[in-house]
Enzyme design. Structure first.
Site, mmCIF file in Angstrom:
data_model
loop_
_atom_site.group_PDB
_atom_site.id
_atom_site.type_symbol
_atom_site.label_atom_id
_atom_site.label_comp_id
_atom_site.label_asym_id
_atom_site.label_seq_id
_atom_site.Cartn_x
_atom_site.Cartn_y
_atom_site.Cartn_z
ATOM 1 N N ARG A 84 -17.893 -4.950 -16.044
ATOM 2 C CA ARG A 84 -18.182 -4.675 -14.632
ATOM 3 C C ARG A 84 -19.371 -3.779 -14.417
ATOM 4 O O ARG A 84 -19.874 -3.664 -13.308
ATOM 5 C CB ARG A 84 -16.942 -4.008 -13.990
ATOM 6 C CG ARG A 84 -15.722 -4.880 -13.986
ATOM 7 C CD ARG A 84 -14.455 -4.058 -13.923
ATOM 8 N NE ARG A 84 -14.234 -3.335 -15.183
ATOM 9 C CZ ARG A 84 -13.231 -2.508 -15.413
ATOM 10 N NH1 ARG A 84 -12.367 -2.270 -14.466
ATOM 11 N NH2 ARG A 84 -13.102 -1.909 -16.579
ATOM 12 N N SER A 137 -26.218 -20.433 -7.699
ATOM 13 C CA SER A 137 -25.164 -20.871 -6.788
ATOM 14 C C SER A 137 -25.017 -22.388 -6.783
ATOM 15 O O SER A 137 -25.911 -23.098 -6.343
ATOM 16 C CB SER A 137 -25.451 -20.387 -5.370
ATOM 17 O OG SER A 137 -24.509 -20.966 -4.500
ATOM 18 N N ALA A 138 -23.853 -22.850 -7.248
ATOM 19 C CA ALA A 138 -23.586 -24.297 -7.184
ATOM 20 C C ALA A 138 -23.029 -24.680 -5.816
ATOM 21 O O ALA A 138 -22.634 -25.812 -5.593
ATOM 22 C CB ALA A 138 -22.624 -24.691 -8.296
ATOM 23 N N ARG A 194 -18.222 -7.510 -27.909
ATOM 24 C CA ARG A 194 -18.472 -8.949 -27.968
ATOM 25 C C ARG A 194 -19.183 -9.413 -29.237
ATOM 26 O O ARG A 194 -19.338 -10.620 -29.440
ATOM 27 C CB ARG A 194 -19.260 -9.395 -26.725
ATOM 28 C CG ARG A 194 -18.528 -9.134 -25.422
ATOM 29 C CD ARG A 194 -17.164 -9.799 -25.379
ATOM 30 N NE ARG A 194 -16.473 -9.538 -24.110
ATOM 31 C CZ ARG A 194 -15.298 -10.068 -23.775
ATOM 32 N NH1 ARG A 194 -14.670 -10.876 -24.604
ATOM 33 N NH2 ARG A 194 -14.739 -9.771 -22.616
ATOM 34 N N ASP A 222 -27.488 -1.071 -18.006
ATOM 35 C CA ASP A 222 -28.156 0.034 -18.703
ATOM 36 C C ASP A 222 -27.761 0.004 -20.183
ATOM 37 O O ASP A 222 -26.795 -0.664 -20.576
ATOM 38 C CB ASP A 222 -27.888 1.387 -18.013
ATOM 39 C CG ASP A 222 -26.448 1.848 -18.122
ATOM 40 O OD1 ASP A 222 -25.921 1.876 -19.257
ATOM 41 O OD2 ASP A 222 -25.848 2.191 -17.081
ATOM 42 N N TRP A 240 -17.653 -12.846 -20.004
ATOM 43 C CA TRP A 240 -18.801 -11.931 -19.855
ATOM 44 C C TRP A 240 -18.682 -11.096 -18.578
ATOM 45 O O TRP A 240 -18.966 -9.891 -18.559
ATOM 46 C CB TRP A 240 -20.055 -12.806 -19.814
ATOM 47 C CG TRP A 240 -21.366 -12.148 -20.001
ATOM 48 C CD1 TRP A 240 -21.856 -11.080 -19.325
ATOM 49 C CD2 TRP A 240 -22.398 -12.547 -20.921
ATOM 50 N NE1 TRP A 240 -23.126 -10.798 -19.752
ATOM 51 C CE2 TRP A 240 -23.478 -11.678 -20.724
ATOM 52 C CE3 TRP A 240 -22.509 -13.562 -21.863
ATOM 53 C CZ2 TRP A 240 -24.669 -11.800 -21.444
ATOM 54 C CZ3 TRP A 240 -23.683 -13.671 -22.576
ATOM 55 C CH2 TRP A 240 -24.749 -12.794 -22.374
ATOM 56 N N THR A 254 -25.179 9.793 -21.508
ATOM 57 C CA THR A 254 -26.028 9.646 -20.317
ATOM 58 C C THR A 254 -27.507 9.375 -20.614
ATOM 59 O O THR A 254 -28.126 8.599 -19.885
ATOM 60 C CB THR A 254 -25.871 10.842 -19.339
ATOM 61 O OG1 THR A 254 -25.836 12.054 -20.097
ATOM 62 C CG2 THR A 254 -24.619 10.721 -18.516
HETATM 63 C C1 LIG Z 1 -11.459 -9.451 -27.987
HETATM 64 C C2 LIG Z 1 -11.199 -9.322 -26.513
HETATM 65 C C3 LIG Z 1 -10.077 -9.893 -25.966
HETATM 66 C C4 LIG Z 1 -9.822 -9.780 -24.592
HETATM 67 N N1 LIG Z 1 -8.719 -10.374 -24.064
HETATM 68 C C5 LIG Z 1 -8.477 -10.314 -22.730
HETATM 69 C C6 LIG Z 1 -7.336 -10.950 -22.137
HETATM 70 O O1 LIG Z 1 -6.554 -11.567 -22.827
HETATM 71 N N2 LIG Z 1 -7.180 -10.876 -20.807
HETATM 72 C C7 LIG Z 1 -8.031 -10.169 -20.008
HETATM 73 O O2 LIG Z 1 -7.836 -10.131 -18.795
HETATM 74 N N3 LIG Z 1 -9.131 -9.548 -20.529
HETATM 75 C C8 LIG Z 1 -9.363 -9.606 -21.850
HETATM 76 N N4 LIG Z 1 -10.470 -8.980 -22.378
HETATM 77 C C9 LIG Z 1 -11.374 -8.254 -21.486
HETATM 78 C C10 LIG Z 1 -11.212 -6.721 -21.638
HETATM 79 O O3 LIG Z 1 -9.904 -6.317 -21.274
HETATM 80 C C11 LIG Z 1 -12.239 -5.983 -20.743
HETATM 81 O O4 LIG Z 1 -11.985 -6.297 -19.397
HETATM 82 C C12 LIG Z 1 -13.672 -6.377 -21.052
HETATM 83 O O5 LIG Z 1 -13.901 -6.356 -22.440
HETATM 84 C C13 LIG Z 1 -14.630 -5.429 -20.346
HETATM 85 O O6 LIG Z 1 -14.565 -4.167 -20.979
HETATM 86 P P1 LIG Z 1 -14.809 -2.810 -20.200
HETATM 87 O O7 LIG Z 1 -13.831 -2.662 -19.064
HETATM 88 O O8 LIG Z 1 -14.855 -1.727 -21.224
HETATM 89 O O9 LIG Z 1 -16.289 -3.061 -19.640
HETATM 90 P P2 LIG Z 1 -16.932 -2.602 -18.265
HETATM 91 O O10 LIG Z 1 -16.255 -3.258 -17.121
HETATM 92 O O11 LIG Z 1 -18.415 -2.812 -18.390
HETATM 93 O O12 LIG Z 1 -16.629 -1.083 -18.173
HETATM 94 C C14 LIG Z 1 -17.220 -0.162 -19.089
HETATM 95 C C15 LIG Z 1 -16.455 1.119 -18.975
HETATM 96 O O13 LIG Z 1 -16.642 1.642 -17.651
HETATM 97 C C16 LIG Z 1 -15.418 2.192 -17.197
HETATM 98 N N5 LIG Z 1 -14.964 1.452 -15.998
HETATM 99 C C17 LIG Z 1 -15.525 0.333 -15.475
HETATM 100 N N6 LIG Z 1 -14.886 -0.022 -14.352
HETATM 101 C C18 LIG Z 1 -13.877 0.860 -14.194
HETATM 102 C C19 LIG Z 1 -12.851 1.003 -13.235
HETATM 103 N N7 LIG Z 1 -12.720 0.205 -12.189
HETATM 104 N N8 LIG Z 1 -11.984 2.012 -13.397
HETATM 105 C C20 LIG Z 1 -12.085 2.871 -14.426
HETATM 106 N N9 LIG Z 1 -13.045 2.789 -15.376
HETATM 107 C C21 LIG Z 1 -13.931 1.805 -15.252
HETATM 108 C C22 LIG Z 1 -14.424 2.120 -18.328
HETATM 109 O O14 LIG Z 1 -14.523 3.269 -19.111
HETATM 110 C C23 LIG Z 1 -14.938 0.956 -19.141
HETATM 111 O O15 LIG Z 1 -14.571 0.987 -20.513
HETATM 112 C C24 LIG Z 1 -10.729 -9.074 -23.753
HETATM 113 C C25 LIG Z 1 -11.879 -8.493 -24.325
HETATM 114 C C26 LIG Z 1 -12.124 -8.608 -25.681
HETATM 115 C C27 LIG Z 1 -13.363 -7.994 -26.260
#
Ligand SMILES: Cc1cc2nc3c(=O)[nH]c(=O)nc-3n(C[C@H](O)[C@H](O)[C@H](O)COP(=O)(O)OP(=O)(O)OC[C@H]3O[C@@H](n4cnc5c(N)ncnc54)[C@H](O)[C@@H]3O)c2cc1C
Length: 320
Positions: A115, A123-124, A232, A221, A111, A90
């Site tokens: 989320r 905006s295109a 990434r 943040d 990217w 935090t």
């Molecule tokens: C090498 C690589 C390959 C990938 N391949 C694929 C693929 O083939 N297909 C595909 O669809 N995606 C793919 N992804 C995307 C991956 O599954 C994640 O969606 C993306 O990396 C975002 O990560 P994140 O959810 O940790 O990030 P963020 O969305 O920033 O979330 C950060 C953290 O916040 C929490 N969080 C955020 N939103 C929620 C929620 N709604 N509920 C619960 N917890 C939440 C979780 O702890 C999460 O880890 C790939 C990513 C990488 C790095």
């Protein structure tokens, strides 16, 4: 390569020369690159447009201090190290950064999966996209990787790479011609034909390929930024998004040098191990002979472990 136009450069220079007084924490390193585009790929960039907090703000929040909260640099460094190592996250959410990013649509699509950020995209539907598309350089054009189904393998022969780039260029230019004809507007904003009224921007854009550039403002943040960078900047991420992550890592180092150091040490340079891998390594340290078949690890996990700890990856039983 035209990452920003002369007019955009003038706007940046004007804002850089504005001086403001503040008693907030400011990062000397980040101030020195504020607003300046850092080129990525052939037309893309990242640039910092705003930020809140520094290493000191993290320490201040962790100590819930009334004042600056900082002590000796060595104590602050030890605290930040401790926080990162123990995932006490935090305090890192107290610092934020806002980037302006220009990136190909296929990179944006990966990217945006992160989320935990705030995004405002160009905006295109409202504006007309520039004729800017990404063409990979020859040394970055590889075959389909045979083991990693998501990845790029070794470099293709030069002739095959050149043919790919030339076809991609032709397809991108043709798509732009389609776009302009649909809009019924040339690059100077004049009608291409007096007989047509032009299709809406929101429809004309749908024929553009994924290598066209888009732009957004992206605010996140520090905790979630490190999550983005961990995923990434990793070698499993696609090269193009990795190049953006590498540029952001340079920004991170300037912005919060103590956090950058701890993040590099404990997260980027560290390793996550399964229970099976830990049990296996324990046996190694106890001097027991080992085979991959005894380890109960999948080939992929074995290879990753071998790479991390520097022993031969095939099936072997000897440390290098
Ligand atoms: C090498 C690589 C390959 C990938 N391949 C694929 C693929 O083939 N297909 C595909 O669809 N995606 C793919 N992804 C995307 C991956 O599954 C994640 O969606 C993306 O990396 C975002 O990560 P994140 O959810 O940790 O990030 P963020 O969305 O920033 O979330 C950060 C953290 O916040 C929490 N969080 C955020 N939103 C929620 C929620 N709604 N509920 C619960 N917890 C939440 C979780 O702890 C999460 O880890 C790939 C990513 C990488 C790095």
């Amino acid at each position: 390569m035209n990452h920003v136009t002369a007019e955009q450069k003038k706007e940046i220079d004007e804002i850089v020369n504005e001086q403001a007084l503040t008693s907030r924490f400011t990062s000397v390193g980040l101030e020195s690159i504020l607003y300046q585009p850092i080129p990525v790929l052939d037309h893309g960039f990242i640039r910092v447009v705003d930020y809140m907090g520094t290493d000191q703000s993290i320490v201040q929040a962790a100590r819930v201090s009334y004042g600056r909260g900082t002590r000796k640099t060595s104590e602050d460094e030890a605290l930040i190290n401790y926080l990162i190592r123990h995932s006490h996250t935090t305090p890192f959410e107290m610092a934020e950064i806002k980037l302006h990013v220009k990136l190909p649509i296929f990179v944006a699509r990966q990217w945006i999966r992160h989320r935990t950020a705030n995004v405002n995209e160009y905006s295109a539907r409202y504006s007309i996209l520039d004729k800017e598309f990404y063409l990979p350089s020859h040394n970055n054009i590889g075959t389909q990787d045979s083991t990693n189904r998501q990845g790029r393998g070794s470099a293709v022969e030069q002739a095959e790479g050149e043919e790919f780039v030339s076809m991609l260029r032709a397809a991108s230019e043709q798509a732009h011609e389609f776009y302009r004809r649909s809009l019924n507007e040339n690059e100077e904003g004049q009608p291409k034909s007096n007989k047509k009224r032009g299709i809406a921007r929101e429809l004309a854009r749908i024929g553009l390929p994924l290598n066209y550039y888009t732009q957004w403002y992206w605010k996140i943040d520090l905790h979630n930024l490190m999550g983005f960078l961990r995923l990434r900047s990793d070698k499993h991420a696609q090269l193009e998004i990795r190049m953006y992550a590498d540029a952001i890592l340079e920004v991170l180092e300037k912005w919060v040098p103590l956090t950058f150091k701890a993040f590099s040490e404990h997260v980027l340079g560290g390793a996550r191990l399964s229970a099976t891998a830990v049990a296996f390594l324990r046996k190694q340290l106890a001097g027991q002979a080992f085979q991959r078949s005894d380890s109960k690890l999948s080939v992929r996990e074995w290879n990753e472990l071998a790479e991390t700890f520097g022993f031969r990856s095939s099936s072997s039983n000897s440390l290098r």
